[in-house]
Design a protein around this motif. Structure first.
Motif, PDB file in Angstrom:
ATOM      1  N   TYR A   1       0.829  -1.210   0.000  1.00  0.00           N
ATOM      2  CA  TYR A   1       0.000   0.000   0.000  1.00  0.00           C
ATOM      3  C   TYR A   1       0.862   1.258   0.000  1.00  0.00           C
ATOM      4  N   ASN A   2       0.307   2.315  -0.553  1.00  0.00           N
ATOM      5  CA  ASN A   2       0.884   3.653  -0.431  1.00  0.00           C
ATOM      6  C   ASN A   2       0.324   4.219   0.873  1.00  0.00           C
ATOM      7  N   VAL A   3       1.163   4.237   1.908  1.00  0.00           N
ATOM      8  CA  VAL A   3       0.667   4.508   3.258  1.00  0.00           C
ATOM      9  C   VAL A   3       0.915   5.954   3.676  1.00  0.00           C
ATOM     10  N   LEU A   4      -0.152   6.613   4.105  1.00  0.00           N
ATOM     11  CA  LEU A   4      -0.037   7.935   4.732  1.00  0.00           C
ATOM     12  C   LEU A   4      -0.184   7.731   6.227  1.00  0.00           C
ATOM     13  N   PHE A   5       0.850   8.127   6.974  1.00  0.00           N
ATOM     14  CA  PHE A   5       0.855   7.897   8.419  1.00  0.00           C
ATOM     15  C   PHE A   5       1.455   9.136   9.090  1.00  0.00           C
ATOM     16  N   PRO A   6       0.654  10.199   9.186  1.00  0.00           N
ATOM     17  CA  PRO A   6       1.184  11.479   9.651  1.00  0.00           C
ATOM     18  C   PRO A   6       1.079  11.663  11.167  1.00  0.00           C
ATOM     19  N   PHE A   7       1.717  12.717  11.637  1.00  0.00           N
ATOM     20  CA  PHE A   7       1.667  13.026  13.063  1.00  0.00           C
ATOM     21  C   PHE A   7       1.652  14.533  13.260  1.00  0.00           C
ATOM     22  N   GLY A   8       0.982  14.951  14.322  1.00  0.00           N
ATOM     23  CA  GLY A   8       0.928  16.385  14.623  1.00  0.00           C
ATOM     24  C   GLY A   8       0.532  16.607  16.066  1.00  0.00           C
ATOM     25  N   PHE A   9       0.208  17.849  16.371  1.00  0.00           N
ATOM     26  CA  PHE A   9      -0.034  18.197  17.765  1.00  0.00           C
ATOM     27  C   PHE A   9      -1.274  19.054  17.930  1.00  0.00           C
ATOM     28  N   ASP A  10      -2.088  18.667  18.904  1.00  0.00           N
ATOM     29  CA  ASP A  10      -3.288  19.409  19.260  1.00  0.00           C
ATOM     30  C   ASP A  10      -2.832  20.446  20.288  1.00  0.00           C
ATOM     31  N   ALA A  11      -2.235  21.528  19.770  1.00  0.00           N
ATOM     32  CA  ALA A  11      -1.416  22.377  20.634  1.00  0.00           C
ATOM     33  C   ALA A  11      -2.169  23.493  21.343  1.00  0.00           C
ATOM     34  N   PHE A  12      -3.328  23.877  20.790  1.00  0.00           N
ATOM     35  CA  PHE A  12      -4.127  24.907  21.449  1.00  0.00           C
ATOM     36  C   PHE A  12      -4.965  24.281  22.561  1.00  0.00           C
ATOM     37  N   GLY A  13      -5.491  25.144  23.422  1.00  0.00           N
ATOM     38  CA  GLY A  13      -6.532  24.670  24.313  1.00  0.00           C
ATOM     39  C   GLY A  13      -6.186  24.601  25.782  1.00  0.00           C
TER      40      GLY A  13
END
Length: 817
Positions: free
Chosen positions: A73-85
Motif C-alpha cells: 500500500y501507499n501509506v499515509l501515516f502522519p503526526f501532529g499536535f493538538d497544541a491549542f486549548g
RNA sequence: GCGGAAGUGGCGGAAUGGUAUACGCGAUGGUCUCAAAAACCAUUGCUCGCAAGGGCUUGUGGGUUCGAAUCCCACCUUCCGCACCA
C-alpha cells in the motif's frame, strides 16, 4: 558475516538517520500504482511529554502501518499536535511559562521521543494547531460555516466552569462536572457562539458503511438521543383569565386520557403567567432555588421529587378536562418543550410525584384489558387502553399511538414530531490559548466577519492570559481595536477564542496537503487520501472529537468543499495502561516514561514490550520486569541470524526440515491474522515460538538446510514492523537488499503449513486417557481398530461395549461407556 | 436504577464447542565463575502417590452436550457508559 554483539545503541540511531535521509516512509500523493492507505493516530495534546501510555497507543498503529506498506500500500501515516486549548494552557500556567513557549518545547521533546522510538511517522507532514499557518484556516473554515448559517451567536443558558473560568460545551460536562478539572459546573445566561450541529442530528445517526466499535456507535446514538413523539397544545389559563397555548411533547400519546396534572420546568416562561397571587411567594422561591442549583444538585434529588402548585390550570384537548399546573425541576427546560403532561399511571416519575403530592391517578393502559382495582406502581408495559373514550380496547403503544396521533393531528391540536437530545455545539471560550474567532463588531454594521484576505487574526503574544472569567484578549487594546471591514470606522474584535475541538475537527484534512498556503487543504490531495482508512485512538473521544469531526465533514460537504460524507471508515480503540490501579497522569504522579528503558534495553525491545504487555484493544497494568523478556528474545534472534545463518544451504526433505517449513508457514499465517486484527501480543508470541523452535535445532543438521534459512528470513521479515531497526540490520547482515521495510510481507502456503500426521486425543467418558500419532487422512475404520487395540483403552473398556463413539478427524476420538 | 464488557497459575496473559494454562515474567535446581551478574540448560496450575498412575481446577451455583473457560439460566465481583430525556 558480522559476529558483533547486538547493540541497539549503535544500530538504532544509524538506521533512523538513514531512513530519514532516504525518505523511506514518505507518502507519495496521487500514486495510482498502489492502493492508498490512510492510517491515522489521534494527535496528542501538548500538555506534557510522552509516557508509556502514548507509546502503547502508538506502537500498535506503527506496526500496522508498516505492515500495510509491506503489503504493497501507499501509506499515509502522519503526526501532529493538538497544541491549542485548555490542557496546554493550564499546564503552561502551572509551570509559569507562556503557553506558546511551553507547547513548542513539549512538541520538540515529543518529536525526539518518537524518533528514538523508530516510529514510521511522516515528519514532513507534521502540523500544530497553534501555528498561524494552521489556525488561519481554522478561522477560514469558521467563516465558511458562518456564511452558510451554521455558526451563530446567541444568548443561552450555558455551562460555566468556575475553576477554568470559561464556558463548556454540553459534551464537556460529565456528571455535572468539568471534563477537564472535575469542578462542579454552574449555569449562566451568556451570549456565546454555536455551531449548528443539530441540523445534522438525523444524518449523524447513520453509521452505514462504517466499521466502528459497537460501543462508540451506541454512545453517539444515545448522545444524539432521537425520539419520535407527538407535540400537543394544551390550553393554559393565565391568572388574568386569558387562554394561552401550552405545548408539550410526549412519546406516549396513547396515554393522553390519563393526564391528571401538568408540569412546567422552573425556567419555563409560562410559569410567570399562570401563577396565581396566592401561590406567588412559594412559586418564586422554588424557581429561585432551582435556578441557582447546579446540575449535580438537581440530579441528586432523584427519587425524591420536589415541586409546587402554581394555582393555574390547563385544559386537555382530548377530553376537555381541567388539570392543575405544577412547577418541578424534574422537568428540564433543555429537552422537549420544557413542559409535560403528567400521566402517573403510565410513568414512574409522574407516579412518584402524584403519590408525594396526593394528585389523582387514572389508569389508561391495563395489562389485563380490564380496569385494575388498585395501582401500586406505574405500568409502562404492554396492555390495552381503558378510560380513553372511543380509543378503549386499542392495543397500547404502537397501534394506539398511531390512531391517536392521526386523530390529534386531524383535530388541529398537535402533530407528530421528532426530538433530539443533541444541542448545538458551543464553541466560544473565554480563554487565551486558542484561535481567535474572526468577527468584528461595528456600531453601524453590527457583527461583521473578518475578510478572508485579512486572515489570520493573530493571537497576540503579550497578553495577561491568566483566566479571570473575562476573555483575556479583551485586555489587549492593540488586539481589540480595529476598523470595520464594511465602513472603515473604528470597531472592536470578538475576544473569545475557539474550543480546541474545532481545531481537531479538520486536522486529518490538513495532513493531505499540510504545507499549502493558498487553501485549508488541496482538493485533489483530499480526494486522493480521504477518507481515513483506519483511525486509532482512545475511547475517551467516542463522542466529542469523533462526533464533531463527522459534523465538520458533513457541513464542509454542504459548503461544497468536500465530496464525501464520513471522515473515518474504520475505527479502533486501544485500551489504557494503568499503573498502581489508576490511569497514568501527572497529577497522580504515577507517570512512567519510556526514555530510560530505551537507553537500557533499546527502542526495539521497548516497542516489542509495548506490543506484548497486553492486548492492544484491552490495555492492562504496567509492570517493568517484562522488558527483559523481549530483550532476551531480540538477543536470541540476533544470535541465530548472525551466528547460524547458512549461506550455502542444502535442500533437505527430512521430517525435521518439513516440520520447520510447516511451523514457518503456520507462523506467517498467525502473525498476519494477528496484525490484521490488532492482536499484537499474540503476534509477538508467535514470533517467539518460531525463535524457540529455531533455537532448539540450531546445532542439528537441520540448521544447514534451505528450510532453516527460509525460516530465519521469514522471522526477520515478520519481525520488521515490530523491531524495525534490528530487522533492518539482520536483513543487511544476511546479504539482502536494502530495505527490509520495502520487502513484500511473506505469504503463507497452505499446502506447506499442513502437517503429515496429527496427534489423536482419545477420551473415555469425557476424560483424556490416551494420545497417539496418526497420518493425516487416515480412514475411520483404521482409527477405530488402532484405538481399540491400545492396551490402555481395552483395559478401561474391560470387555464392555461402548454406548457411543464420536470421531472428529484430526482431533478427537470420544468413547462413551 | 438501566445498558455493555470482563472475571483463567505467584504475575501479564493465550485458547470462542474438541489436548485449559500458548508466549513471557517470576521462582526453584543446575552449568559457567574465586564470587556475583549476565548467559545457557532443566523444572514449574493445585493435590494424592516411592512409582506407575489417579483426583481436582477457568468468580459461584445449576443446565445443555459424548465433550463447556467458550453456549443457556441465576447469582457475586470489577470496570465502563447512561442516568429524572417526558
Amino acid at each position: 558475516m558480522s559476529k558483533a554483539k547486538y547493540d541497539p545503541a549503535v544500530i538504532e540511531p544509524r538506521w533512523q538517520a538513514k531512513w530519514e535521509r532516504d525518505g523511506l516512509y514518505r507518502a507519495v500523493d496521487f500514486d495510482d500504482s498502489k492502493p492508498k492507505w490512510y492510517a491515522l493516530v489521534m494527535f496528542p495534546y501538548t500538555s506534557g511529554d510522552l509516557h508509556v501510555g502514548h507509546w502503547f497507543a502508538y506502537t500498535g498503529p506503527d506496526v500496522h502501518a508498516r505492515y500495510r506498506k509491506m503489503r504493497g500500500y501507499n501509506v499515509l501515516f502522519p503526526f501532529g499536535f493538538d497544541a491549542f486549548g485548555l490542557p496546554a494552557e493550564n499546564a503552561a500556567i502551572k509551570s509559569g511559562g507562556h503557553p506558546a513557549d511551553y507547547t513548542s518545547a513539549n512538541m520538540e521533546r515529543m518529536i525526539v521521543q518518537l524518533r528514538t522510538m523508530g516510529a514510521a511517522f511522516q515528519w514532513d507532514r507534521k502540523l500544530a494547531t497553534s501555528d498561524p499557518g494552521y489556525y488561519r484556516w481554522t478561522q477560514w473554515l469558521f467563516l465558511q460555516l458562518y456564511k452558510k448559517g451554521l455558526a451563530y451567536k446567541a444568548k443561552a443558558p450555558v455551562n460555566w466552569c468556575p475553576k477554568d473560568q470559561t464556558v463548556l460545551a454540553n459534551e464537556q460536562v460529565i456528571n455535572g462536572r468539568c471534563d477537564r478539572c472535575g469542578t462542579l459546573v454552574v449555569k449562566k445566561e451568556l451570549e456565546q457562539w454555536f455551531f449548528r450541529i443539530t441540523d445534522y442530528a438525523e444524518e449523524l445517526l447513520g453509521f452505514e458503511g462504517l466499521d466502528w466499535p459497537e460501543r462508540v456507535v451506541t454512545m453517539q446514538t444515545n448522545w444524539i438521543g432521537r425520539s419520535e413523539g407527538l407535540e400537543v397544545d394544551f390550553t393554559a389559563i393565565t391568572r388574568d383569565g386569558a387562554e394561552e397555548k401550552m405545548r408539550i411533547f410526549t412519546t406516549r400519546s396513547d396515554t393522553l386520557f390519563g393526564v391528571t396534572f401538568m408540569v412546567l420546568a422552573p425556567e419555563h416562561p409560562l410559569v410567570e403567567r399562570v401563577t396565581t397571587d396566592d401561590r406567588r411567594v412559594e412559586v418564586d422561591a422554588y424557581v429561585e432555588v432551582a435556578r441557582n442549583a447546579s446540575e449535580i444538585d438537581r440530579q441528586s434529588t432523584e427519587g425524591d421529587k420536589t415541586g409546587v402548585f402554581t394555582g393555574g390550570y390547563a385544559i386537555n384537548p382530548v377530553n376537555g378536562e381541567k388539570v392543575p399546573i405544577w412547577v418541578a425541576d424534574y422537568v428540564l427546560m433543555s429537552y422537549g418543550t420544557g413542559a409535560i403532561m403528567a400521566v402517573p399511571s403510565g410513568d414512574e416519575r409522574d407516579f412518584a410525584f402524584a403519590k408525594k403530592f396526593d394528585l389523582p391517578i387514572r389508569e389508561v393502559v391495563s395489562p389485563s384489558g380490564k380496569p385494575s382495582r388498585e395501582l401500586k406502581e406505574a405500568w409502562t408495559g404492554d396492555g390495552t387502553l381503558v378510560n380513553s373514550g372511543r380509543f378503549d380496547g386499542l392495543v397500547a403503544k404502537g397501534p394506539a399511538i398511531a390512531e391517536i396521533n392521526a386523530w390529534v393531528k386531524a383535530q388541529g391540536w398537535g402533530q407528530p414530531t421528532v426530538r433530539y437530545r443533541l444541542r448545538d455545539w458551543l464553541i466560544s471560550r473565554q480563554r487565551y490559548w486558542g484561535a481567535p474567532i474572526p468577527i468584528v463588531y461595528c456600531e453601524e454594521h453590527g457583527e461583521v466577519p473578518v475578510p478572508e484576505s485579512d486572515l489570520p487574526v493573530r493571537l497576540p503574544r503579550e497578553v495577561d492570559f491568566k483566566p479571570t472569567g473575562a476573555s483575556p484578549l479583551a485586555e489587549s487594546d492593540e488586539f481589540v481595536n480595529t476598523t470595520c471591514p464594511v465602513c472603515g470606522k473604528t470597531a472592536r474584535r470578538e475576544t473569545d477564542t475557539m474550543d480546541t475541538f474545532v481545531d481537531s475537527s479538520w486536522y486529518y484534512l490538513r495532513y493531505c496537503s499540510p504545507n499549502i498556503t493558498s487553501a485549508a487543504f488541496d482538493k485533489d490531495a483530499v480526494d486522493y487520501w480521504m477518507p481515513v482508512d483506519q483511525y486509532m485512538g482512545g475511547i475517551e473521544h467516542a463522542i466529542l472529537h469523533l462526533l464533531y469531526s463527522r459534523f465538520f465533514v458533513k457541513a464542509l460537504r454542504d459548503v461544497g468543499l468536500l465530496g464525501f460524507d464520513e471522515p473515518f471508515t474504520r475505527l479502533r480503540n486501544q485500551g489504557m495502561i494503568v499503573f498502581g490501579g489508576a490511569k497514568m497522569s501527572k497529577s497522580r504522579g504515577n507517570v512512567k516514561a519510556p526514555d530510560e528503558m530505551v537507553v537500557s534495553h533499546g527502542a526495539d525491545a521497548v516497542r516489542l514490550y509495548m506490543l506484548f504487555i497486553a492486548p492492544w484493544s484491552e490495555g492492562g497494568s504496567w509492570y517493568e520486569e517484562g522488558i527483559d523478556g523481549t530483550r532476551r528474545f531480540l538477543n536470541g534472534v540476533h544470535f541465530l541470524v548472525t551466528q547460524t545463518y547458512p549461506a550455502d544451504a542444502i535442500e533437505d526433505e527430512s521430517h525435521e526440515a518439513r516440520e520447520l517449513v510447516r511451523l514457518t508457514h503456520q507462523t506467517i499465517r498467525s502473525c498476519t491474522d494477528d496484525v490484521e486484527a490488532f492482536k499484537f501480543n499474540t503476534y509477538i508470541a508467535g514470533l517467539m515460538k518460531l525463535r524457540n523452535a529455531l533455537q532448539d535445532v540450531h546445532k542439528s543438521p537441520v540448521a544447514k538446510t534451505v528450510a532453516y534459512r527460509r525460516a530465519l528470513d521469514a522471522l526477520v521479515l515478520l519481525l520488521a514492523p515490530a523491531a524495525p531497526h534490528l530487522a533492518e540490520e539482520l536483513w543487511k547482515v544476511t546479504g539482502h537488499e536494502y530495505s527490509v521495510h520495502q520487502q513484500r510481507w511473506p505469504e503463507s502456503d497452505r499446502a506447506l503449513s499442513a502437517a503429515d500426521d496429527f496427534e489423536l486425543v482419545v477420551q473415555v467418558n469425557g476424560k483424556v486417557r490416551d494420545r497417539l500419532m496418526l497420518p493425516v487422512g487416515v480412514d475411520e475404520d483404521h482409527v477405530r481398530q488402532t484405538v481399540f487395540g491400545r492396551p490402555r483403552i481395552s483395559e478401561l473398556l474391560d470387555g464392555k461395549q461402548p454406548r457411543k463413539v464420536i470421531y472428529i478427524p484430526g482431533k478427537i476420538f470420544s468413547i462413551v461407556l
